[in-house]
Write a protein that holds these residues in place. Sequence first.
Motif, PDB file in Angstrom:
ATOM      1  N   CYS A 334      11.752   4.058   9.909  1.00 24.62           N
ATOM      2  CA  CYS A 334      10.342   3.812  10.204  1.00 24.62           C
ATOM      3  C   CYS A 334       9.518   4.021   8.941  1.00 24.62           C
ATOM      4  CB  CYS A 334       9.840   4.742  11.322  1.00 24.62           C
ATOM      5  SG  CYS A 334      10.130   6.497  10.992  1.00 24.62           S
ATOM      6  N   LEU A 335       8.316   3.462   8.938  1.00 23.05           N
ATOM      7  CA  LEU A 335       7.424   3.609   7.792  1.00 23.05           C
ATOM      8  C   LEU A 335       5.977   3.617   8.263  1.00 23.05           C
ATOM      9  CD1 LEU A 335       5.859   0.693   6.798  1.00 23.05           C
ATOM     10  CD2 LEU A 335       8.249   0.050   6.536  1.00 23.05           C
ATOM     11  N   ARG A 336       5.130   4.262   7.440  1.00 21.54           N
ATOM     12  CA  ARG A 336       3.682   4.244   7.635  1.00 21.54           C
ATOM     13  C   ARG A 336       3.026   4.236   6.258  1.00 21.54           C
ATOM     14  NH1 ARG A 336       4.608   2.815  11.860  1.00 21.54           N
ATOM     15  NH2 ARG A 336       3.887   3.514  13.909  1.00 21.54           N
ATOM     16  N   SER A 337       2.006   3.413   6.101  1.00 21.62           N
ATOM     17  CA  SER A 337       1.313   3.286   4.833  1.00 21.62           C
ATOM     18  C   SER A 337      -0.170   3.566   5.027  1.00 21.62           C
ATOM     19  CB  SER A 337       1.508   1.869   4.270  1.00 21.62           C
ATOM     20  OG  SER A 337       0.643   1.623   3.186  1.00 21.62           O
ATOM     21  N   ASP A 338      -0.808   4.070   3.965  1.00 23.42           N
ATOM     22  CA  ASP A 338      -2.258   4.253   4.023  1.00 23.42           C
ATOM     23  C   ASP A 338      -2.987   3.017   3.510  1.00 23.42           C
ATOM     24  OD1 ASP A 338      -1.807   4.412   1.308  1.00 23.42           O
ATOM     25  OD2 ASP A 338      -3.142   6.117   0.982  1.00 23.42           O
ATOM     26  N   GLY A 339      -2.232   1.953   3.188  1.00 21.46           N
ATOM     27  CA  GLY A 339      -2.836   0.723   2.717  1.00 21.46           C
ATOM     28  C   GLY A 339      -3.312   0.788   1.287  1.00 21.46           C
ATOM     29  N   HIS A 340      -3.019   1.886   0.599  1.00 21.34           N
ATOM     30  CA  HIS A 340      -3.489   2.057  -0.779  1.00 21.34           C
ATOM     31  C   HIS A 340      -2.293   2.317  -1.689  1.00 21.34           C
ATOM     32  CE1 HIS A 340      -6.196   2.810  -4.006  1.00 21.34           C
ATOM     33  NE2 HIS A 340      -5.990   4.113  -4.059  1.00 21.34           N
ATOM     34  N   ARG A 341      -1.937   3.578  -1.901  1.00 21.85           N
ATOM     35  CA  ARG A 341      -0.829   3.910  -2.797  1.00 21.85           C
ATOM     36  C   ARG A 341       0.363   4.537  -2.077  1.00 21.85           C
ATOM     37  NH1 ARG A 341      -4.307   7.252  -7.301  1.00 21.85           N
ATOM     38  NH2 ARG A 341      -5.587   5.523  -8.128  1.00 21.85           N
ATOM     39  N   SER A 342       0.128   5.223  -0.967  1.00 19.83           N
ATOM     40  CA  SER A 342       1.151   6.087  -0.370  1.00 19.83           C
ATOM     41  C   SER A 342       1.855   5.429   0.807  1.00 19.83           C
ATOM     42  CB  SER A 342       0.517   7.405   0.089  1.00 19.83           C
ATOM     43  OG  SER A 342      -0.074   8.077  -1.000  1.00 19.83           O
ATOM     44  N   VAL A 343       3.174   5.635   0.867  1.00 16.62           N
ATOM     45  CA  VAL A 343       3.984   5.170   1.989  1.00 16.62           C
ATOM     46  C   VAL A 343       4.933   6.289   2.391  1.00 16.62           C
ATOM     47  CG1 VAL A 343       5.586   3.437   2.849  1.00 16.62           C
ATOM     48  CG2 VAL A 343       3.905   2.806   1.105  1.00 16.62           C
ATOM     49  N   PHE A 344       4.927   6.645   3.688  1.00 18.87           N
ATOM     50  CA  PHE A 344       5.910   7.573   4.247  1.00 18.87           C
ATOM     51  C   PHE A 344       7.022   6.749   4.900  1.00 18.87           C
ATOM     52  CE2 PHE A 344       2.095  10.230   4.215  1.00 18.87           C
ATOM     53  CZ  PHE A 344       2.589  11.444   3.758  1.00 18.87           C
TER      54      PHE A 344
END
Length: 404
Positions: A334-344
């Motif tokens: 799974c993944l989640r992004s803040d739409g800027h620089r960071s991706v978990f």
Amino acid sequence: MSKTTSLLVEAKSKGSYIQFLDLPDDALLTIFTHLDIASLALLSRVCRRLKALLNRDHVWMLFNDNFNILQVDNDKHDKGLPLKEKFRISHNREKGVYQETLLTNFPGRQLPWLQYHNGNLWVSSRNVIQSIKPSVHKKSRSKKDNTGHKLNQDVTKFVIRDEKIVSGCLDGSIHIWETSGSHTEISNAHSLDTQAVDLCGTTIVSGSREATLKVYSLQYDDSGGIQGVEERSCFQVGDRVWSVALSQGGCFCASGTAFCEGESPISIVDLNKMCRVSQLGQEHKIGAGVLDLLFEDERSLLTCGYDAYLRQWDLRTNTCVCCWEQQYDSAYYCLRSDGHRSVFAGTSRHGSVDLWDKRQTKSPVKTFYVGHRNSPVYSLDFSSTHLFVALDLQVKALNFSCYK
């Protein structure tokens, strides 16, 4: 004559010295711009006046490039945090300073899904979607809300958009709840289990093990309630669908498959033309399916899966423009992004989550090992201060706002 100059003239005429704290606010703020972070942190402990001045955002704006602040849209609490506090939380996150909290236990091994929305964490457990109020205070306990939805079949995936919850179930149905409490069911959406759903505006997309991607439109009555659901189109994608995503404008839909059969693991559908416009990942190895995907904008797509890579695709050229490899060759679930620089990105082993800065491709900024068992991370989400992780037997929260 400025206030600072007048103070110096007056002190000189009296033969005395002016002290640092006798300077006006504008002079102190000018001095602060010439100091480093460590000096500012020490000054904030001197007295209440300096602490109040050093809590102002423009004092810390010079250090904005030194920190990677998460751009969070789903957290109202984020708007009230001063920039200094955001920097501290960012520093804790990158250094691995956090407090781990157990939010809930499951009675048996599961494939849970979760989403953080407006201060509440929604978690699926078997046939129930339950709301949990995570505590932002160190000594307070998180509480389960009475709000929840119970179904006849186990929940596979769900999504919260525009104050609506849309979920897919193992019996192939799709369920929609509104904030008013009304419930709408699409009982025969798929002949096999609905593995993924997404919602944008009036458009719902769903994918199933029967290798189909379906598009539905919500119809509303005069009062704004859902009057009905109309099926707009159905696409054959060649293999079991594991993930779907709609772009923010609702113009495009992406689906990820198991890629044991078919031409490619990723299909892009133009919802205005109602046709498949591109296929991505044909070079992937057979079986390197896509488990999760996410639109960052109308032309940028993030994907992850069994190939142990996190990838960014440019839909204007249909090419992979950047990729980040999991350092221990574990699949990304799974993944989640803040739409800027960071991706978990959550991995398949040891409850580990990689935090990537998209400007760096060699290694993640930090890897967090959640819990004390070898479990995949089936789902994750984050707020400005917390990271929420769903494992096979429990849901954990990592609090980066703690002091240590």
